[in-house]
Design a protein around this motif. Structure first.
Motif, PDB file in Angstrom:
ATOM      1  N   GLU A   7      -4.536  13.027  -3.193  1.00  0.00           N
ATOM      2  CA  GLU A   7      -5.638  12.509  -3.997  1.00  0.00           C
ATOM      3  C   GLU A   7      -5.215  12.108  -5.406  1.00  0.00           C
ATOM      4  N   TRP A  12      -0.617   4.191   1.022  1.00  0.00           N
ATOM      5  CA  TRP A  12      -1.382   5.153   1.821  1.00  0.00           C
ATOM      6  C   TRP A  12      -0.444   5.946   2.731  1.00  0.00           C
ATOM      7  N   GLY A  32      -2.161  10.007  -5.817  1.00  0.00           N
ATOM      8  CA  GLY A  32      -1.447   8.748  -5.686  1.00  0.00           C
ATOM      9  C   GLY A  32      -0.138   8.678  -6.434  1.00  0.00           C
ATOM     10  N   ARG A  54      -6.779   1.429  -5.663  1.00  0.00           N
ATOM     11  CA  ARG A  54      -7.134   1.831  -4.305  1.00  0.00           C
ATOM     12  C   ARG A  54      -5.951   1.756  -3.343  1.00  0.00           C
ATOM     13  N   ASN A  55      -5.108   0.728  -3.471  1.00  0.00           N
ATOM     14  CA  ASN A  55      -4.022   0.531  -2.507  1.00  0.00           C
ATOM     15  C   ASN A  55      -2.728   1.259  -2.872  1.00  0.00           C
ATOM     16  N   GLY A  73      -2.547   3.596  -5.550  1.00  0.00           N
ATOM     17  CA  GLY A  73      -2.786   4.894  -6.164  1.00  0.00           C
ATOM     18  C   GLY A  73      -2.394   4.965  -7.626  1.00  0.00           C
ATOM     19  N   TRP A  81     -13.726   0.786  -4.023  1.00  0.00           N
ATOM     20  CA  TRP A  81     -13.168   0.648  -2.682  1.00  0.00           C
ATOM     21  C   TRP A  81     -13.644  -0.644  -2.037  1.00  0.00           C
ATOM     22  N   ALA A 128     -10.625  12.127  -3.427  1.00  0.00           N
ATOM     23  CA  ALA A 128     -10.126  11.192  -4.441  1.00  0.00           C
ATOM     24  C   ALA A 128     -11.032  11.111  -5.660  1.00  0.00           C
ATOM     25  N   LYS A 149       0.853  -1.198   0.000  1.00  0.00           N
ATOM     26  CA  LYS A 149       0.000   0.000   0.000  1.00  0.00           C
ATOM     27  C   LYS A 149       0.884   1.242   0.000  1.00  0.00           C
ATOM     28  N   TRP A 207      -8.940   5.151  -1.647  1.00  0.00           N
ATOM     29  CA  TRP A 207      -7.510   5.453  -1.711  1.00  0.00           C
ATOM     30  C   TRP A 207      -7.117   6.340  -0.525  1.00  0.00           C
ATOM     31  N   ASN A 208      -5.965   6.064   0.026  1.00  0.00           N
ATOM     32  CA  ASN A 208      -5.336   6.841   1.099  1.00  0.00           C
ATOM     33  C   ASN A 208      -6.110   6.778   2.412  1.00  0.00           C
ATOM     34  N   LEU A 256      -9.360   7.958  -8.284  1.00  0.00           N
ATOM     35  CA  LEU A 256      -8.756   6.977  -7.377  1.00  0.00           C
ATOM     36  C   LEU A 256      -9.769   6.441  -6.363  1.00  0.00           C
TER      37      LEU A 256
END
Length: 321
Positions: free
Chosen positions: A29, A21, A31, A271-272, A274, A122, A143, A19, A128-129, A118
């Protein structure tokens, strides 16, 4: 997966995957597009050898229909003003007597070549983040596609023609490949996939839509594409890939043939990590040209429409060889 075995949740499937994040702060936002700084832009410029350009967007409102994700409606294109209005005496007269045409387009924001936000997909109520999925209510406030559009995407891109590598015009329904296949194809093409390259992959799938027609294209719909593994996600992380561009609707095979999970790379990569997703690109003309002259790297530039709170937005990417 057999039909009597339930697939795992996508969260469990990708639990041990890398990830990003927090890597660019709690408010990020865009990534992995953060990897595309001035140095990467200049790498893209340095890849230009011929000054020749290609655009990668499919047509919108084509007579035979447009390739869109199953269940989404085709666009509606309506003329609001044309010569007929003037012929009927309904056109607006202006000083000098010039006439004009005007029209309107109603479409899914992801109903053409487009960038995903992004936060488009989910799991476990986090985008994301780590943003709360409740921020998608009514209009995305975290995002969304807007930060990507405001930033723009410019860098060195490399085309990997996996269909040509396998001796096919188009990959079969549900045909899969992974990063090791991409590296093998790159070696045959005589090109290296370098760190922070924008990765463009041709399967021939979108081009096939225009050849076979919608009915055959959507029959037993299963896209070819990348398939999930932790090692693939780790490779994307280590290579710091900022943007994945393919001529498929989802940038991955529709259902993972091993896990039975639908679209796990939207979680593992977008999502993980970016990674920005550009989908439904038309790559056939570019791929043919690359095969003819042996140049598979070039400058890539793109900016989706600046849709406030959008889950995605249309784009017409340009490459310069």
């Amino acid at each position: 997966m057999t039909q009597d075995v339930q697939p795992p949740s996508v969260a469990d499937l990708t639990r041990d995957a890398p990830k990003n994040w927090g890597k660019w702060g709690p408010d990020d936002e865009v990534g992995s597009l953060n990897y595309l700084g001035p140095t990467e832009v200049l790498r893209g410029v340095a890849a230009v050898r011929q000054g020749r350009t290609f655009t990668l967007q499919v047509q919108i409102g084509a007579p035979g229909g447009d390739p869109i994700w199953p269940g989404r409606a085709q666009c509606t294109h309506v003329n609001l003003l044309d010569k007929g209005d003037y012929a009927c005496g309904k056109g607006v007269e202006v000083p000098g007597h010039a006439e004009a045409a005007d029209d309107m387009l109603i479409m899914y924001l992801q109903g053409s070549t487009q960038y995903d936000a992004l936060g488009h997909v989910w799991c476990e109520d986090q985008l994301w983040n780590g943003y709360d999925a409740k921020t998608t209510a009514r209009r995305m406030t975290k995002a969304s596609v807007l930060p990507i559009a405001e930033r723009g995407v410019v860098g060195r891109a490399v085309l990997i023609d996996i269909a040509r590598h396998r001796g096919k015009r188009v990959l079969d329904r549900g045909e899969t490949f992974d990063h090791t296949d991409l590296l093998a194809a790159a070696a045959v093409q005589g090109v290296d996939i370098e760190k922070r390259d924008i990765l463009i992959i041709r399967t021939g799938w979108i081009g096939a839509f225009y050849e076979m027609g919608a009915a055959e294209f959507y029959r037993d719909f299963r896209e070819p594409g990348l398939t999930y593994s932790r090692s693939l996600a780790q490779w994307f992380a280590e290579m710091e890939i900022p943007n994945l561009v393919t001529d498929t609707m989802a940038n991955e095979t529709t259902v993972d043939p091993v896990s039975g999970v639908m679209l796990p790379l939207h979680i593992a990569l977008m999502r993980n990590l970016g990674v920005a997703f550009t989908e439904i690109a038309q790559l056939d003309a570019l791929a043919d040209d690359c095969a003819a002259d042996g140049q598979y790297t070039f400058l890539y530039a793109a900016a989706p429409l600046k849709v406030v709170g959008g889950t995605g937005a249309p784009v017409n990417p340009i490459v310069v060889k």
